[in-house]
Design a protein around this motif. Structure first.
Motif, PDB file in Angstrom:
ATOM      1  N   SER A   7     -23.464 -56.780   0.940  1.00  0.00           N
ATOM      2  CA  SER A   7     -24.789 -57.174   0.444  1.00  0.00           C
ATOM      3  C   SER A   7     -25.780 -57.013   1.592  1.00  0.00           C
ATOM      4  N   VAL A   8     -26.823 -56.252   1.349  1.00  0.00           N
ATOM      5  CA  VAL A   8     -27.777 -55.949   2.414  1.00  0.00           C
ATOM      6  C   VAL A   8     -29.160 -56.483   2.041  1.00  0.00           C
ATOM      7  N   PHE A   9     -29.842 -57.079   3.023  1.00  0.00           N
ATOM      8  CA  PHE A   9     -31.209 -57.545   2.790  1.00  0.00           C
ATOM      9  C   PHE A   9     -32.150 -56.345   2.744  1.00  0.00           C
ATOM     10  N   ILE A  10     -32.965 -56.294   1.690  1.00  0.00           N
ATOM     11  CA  ILE A  10     -34.025 -55.266   1.706  1.00  0.00           C
ATOM     12  C   ILE A  10     -35.374 -55.894   1.391  1.00  0.00           C
ATOM     13  N   GLU A  11     -36.353 -55.384   2.126  1.00  0.00           N
ATOM     14  CA  GLU A  11     -37.721 -55.805   1.869  1.00  0.00           C
ATOM     15  C   GLU A  11     -38.179 -55.113   0.597  1.00  0.00           C
ATOM     16  N   ALA A  37     -30.724 -57.011  -6.706  1.00  0.00           N
ATOM     17  CA  ALA A  37     -31.333 -58.219  -7.265  1.00  0.00           C
ATOM     18  C   ALA A  37     -32.584 -58.463  -6.437  1.00  0.00           C
ATOM     19  N   ASP A  38     -33.687 -58.756  -7.074  1.00  0.00           N
ATOM     20  CA  ASP A  38     -34.884 -58.930  -6.251  1.00  0.00           C
ATOM     21  C   ASP A  38     -35.824 -60.026  -6.735  1.00  0.00           C
ATOM     22  N   PHE A  42     -38.556 -59.756  -1.652  1.00  0.00           N
ATOM     23  CA  PHE A  42     -37.344 -59.234  -1.025  1.00  0.00           C
ATOM     24  C   PHE A  42     -36.260 -59.039  -2.075  1.00  0.00           C
ATOM     25  N   ILE A  44     -31.732 -58.163  -2.626  1.00  0.00           N
ATOM     26  CA  ILE A  44     -30.397 -58.007  -2.060  1.00  0.00           C
ATOM     27  C   ILE A  44     -29.775 -56.776  -2.707  1.00  0.00           C
ATOM     28  N   ARG A  46     -26.556 -54.741  -3.351  1.00  0.00           N
ATOM     29  CA  ARG A  46     -25.110 -54.958  -3.349  1.00  0.00           C
ATOM     30  C   ARG A  46     -24.411 -53.622  -3.542  1.00  0.00           C
ATOM     31  N   TYR A  66     -26.676 -58.006   6.820  1.00  0.00           N
ATOM     32  CA  TYR A  66     -25.815 -57.855   5.656  1.00  0.00           C
ATOM     33  C   TYR A  66     -24.742 -58.931   5.674  1.00  0.00           C
TER      34      TYR A  66
END
Lengths: 143, 435
Positions: A7-11, A37-38, A42, A44, A46, A66
């Motif tokens: 799972s990676v953080f995305i702006e 999922a947002d 921000f 996530i 997956r 992540y």
């Protein structure tokens, strides 16, 4: 039996996803499945990938945040009703899903559903007892 | 017919006499502080100064400075110049942390403070014929109580609206036929727009406004003047020295007359502390000459400005200060509230986050916007959107509790905050406050 999901953080901005998929492409990581999922600012991302270790290293080196989570990779035949069967089995056991997404593997002619639940062991047991196949790391890597 | 000055004998006093009065009051005030404020006495002793060394304002430079840090060290009662039983009021800045400033007043202090505000109202054309609508916040904030008291002294009919509730503000403005509006310049501009939108422009009787508590430009003045059809006057002050009314604009609108019978102003080099000659830009320092309860000597305001004693066509002889031209520290004033970046850092650390943040302040439709970008960290991240969103909400709430105003938080990619020469750029202020 579980598989590892990254799972990676995305702006939430244009190009946010591209940055990450680019990092993985450069590292030669093959993405099997993806879901986002947002919220308004921000999200996530997956991912199910062929090499979690390689993917994690590449993300870390490029300064991404992540985490790795165990999820169920539930396989079903590529035909109407197979996902319905998986979901019904979990519902019958009173197991709620945190999230789920699905992908199709052409070679095996199977549909895979990635599922995250609170009670992973209970879910795995219920699915197995109903004759539903759970894939492991190796099976996913082989796809 | 209104008066030109509230206290003509003081406001138009020949400069030599003002200086004489200041010498006299300074000597007395230094003795008062020495006798009653051990905190400052200790600072004087450390510098080897005694009241005997201060014979006139020419000796002022020998005294030690006071800063906001001193106020924090001495919080709450350490700088009190009178016994608590002689004090009748406190006022305070909005900061909820150690940055909060609490000032004390005797009845005498309140009287003099209200005189200063009354001078500002009369300078803006106010008299007992006027209806003064005070839309500054009331309560701990000095804006409401100060102008309210000043308006009473002038004998104007005072409408103590406090801030907010725009519809009601306009309703009272129309019904009471308010002629003078007192509030922050950004709220004045906002009211101007709301009045225009509702089509009330022809029903309001405003002729002047007294606007302060935040920095504003000449462009903003023009906009407010046009929108409301009034003359817009600037007023300056800070809680530490009493509140609004330390200085105020006259009809010339070319700087603010400092009430020199109560406040002795200096401009210093903020780096070295050296006193600069008249006309040079530097940090404004105030010595309160008449305050009993909270008698600050050489208090550093951190506001950068220029002083001038060029004769003014209004007839007032008191020295004029420019609008603040910037700050010598990193304090931001957002929607009238003092915000220090360090407070945001404290909140982030308390929440177990890495203090990588960036403040973005802008002014949209004359209202300050306040956004904080926070770099995502491993500690804050998890696979669950709900959990991350929950932490974000918690962060917003903690920031609100610390700062007293709402900020919009955005979680951003790690290392995405602009760094110049390795140092993160913490503040982006797009407001162009200082012209």
């Amino acid at each position: 039996m579980t598989v590892k999901q990254i799972s990676v953080f995305i702006e939430n901005k244009v190009g946010g996803l591209a940055t990450i998929t680019d990092v993985l492409a450069q590292a030669g990581v093959n993405i099997r499945a993806l879901s986002i999922a947002d919220t308004s600012d921000f999200g996530i991302l997956r991912l199910i990938v062929d090499d979690v270790f390689k993917a994690g290293n590449a993300l870390r080196e490029n300064g991404h945040i992540y985490s790795i989570t165990d999820v169920l990779a539930v396989a079903g035949d590529d035909k109407p009703g197979s996902i319905a069967r998986i979901v019904a089995t979990l519902a019958k056991e009173g197991i709620g899903m945190d999230y789920a997404y699905a992908f199709f593997a052409k070679k095996e002619n199977l549909a895979y559903m990635i599922v995250r639940v609170e009670e992973m062991d209970k879910a795995a047991k219920a699915l197995r007892e109903n004759g539903i196949h759970l894939a492991g790391e190796e099976e996913i890597a082989r796809l | 017919m209104g008066k030109r000055y509230f206290q003509p004998e003081i406001e138009t006093m020949p400069v030599e006499q003002i200086k004489e009065l200041q010498n006299e009051r300074l000597v007395k005030q230094v003795q008062h502080v020495w006798d009653n404020v051990p905190y400052y006495r200790k600072k004087m002793e450390e510098k080897g100064v005694t009241p005997a060394d201060i014979k006139s304002t020419a000796d002022l430079h020998k005294l030690p400075f006071l800063t906001k840090d001193d106020l924090r060290d001495a919080y709450p009662y350490g700088l009190l110049g009178k016994p608590k039983k002689d004090c009748v009021r406190i006022q305070s800045t909005s900061g909820t942390t150690g940055r909060r400033v609490v000032a004390f007043y005797t009845q005498h202090d309140i009287d003099l403070w209200e005189d200063c505000c009354a001078r500002a109202i009369v300078a803006a054309g106010g008299s007992d014929e006027d209806v003064v609508q005070v839309a500054y916040g009331y309560g701990l904030f000095t804006g409401g109580p100060g102008l309210n008291g000043g308006s009473h002294k002038v004998g104007s009919l005072t409408v103590p609206m406090s801030s907010g509730n725009t519809d009601r503000q306009i309703q009272f403005m129309v019904d009471m036929e308010s002629t003078i509006l007192c509030c922050t310049p950004s709220y004045a501009a906002y009211l101007g727009e709301a009045i225009e939108e509702k089509g009330y422009r022809n029903q309001i009787k405003l002729k002047a406004g007294i606007f302060g508590a935040e920095a504003w430009t000449e462009e903003m003045r023009q906009e407010i003047q046009n929108k409301l059809g009034i003359k817009a006057y600037d007023i300056y002050g800070l809680t530490e020295t009493s509140g609004p009314g330390v200085s105020f604009e006259c009809e010339e609108q070319t700087g603010m007359h400092i009430n020199e019978d109560h406040f002795l102003a200096e401009i210093i080099n903020p780096e070295t502390g050296e006193v600069l000659p008249e006309g040079e830009k530097g940090e404004l320092v105030f010595t309160s000459l008449t305050k009993e309860a909270f008698p600050l000597l050489r208090y550093r305001t951190k506001d950068l400005c220029v002083l001038t004693r060029k004769p003014c066509s209004c007839g007032r002889t008191h020295i004029k200060m420019s609008k603040p031209l910037g700050r010598s520290d990193d304090m931001l004033i957002i929607r009238g509230v003092n915000v220090f970046p360090s407070q945001i850092e404290t909140v982030l650390l308390n929440e177990g986050m890495t203090p990588n943040y960036q403040i973005i302040v802008d002014r949209v439709n004359n209202t300050d916007t306040f956004d904080i970008n926070v770099e995502m960290s491993q500690e804050m991240f998890s696979d669950s959107l709900g959990k991350v969103a929950e932490k974000e909400k918690q962060l917003v709430a903690s920031l609100k509790a610390m700062l007293g105003i709402q900020a919009k938080v955005h979680l951003v990619e790690p290392k995405s905050i602009t760094r110049s020469e390795g140092k993160a750029v913490r503040i982006i202020d797009k407001r162009k406050l200082y012209g």
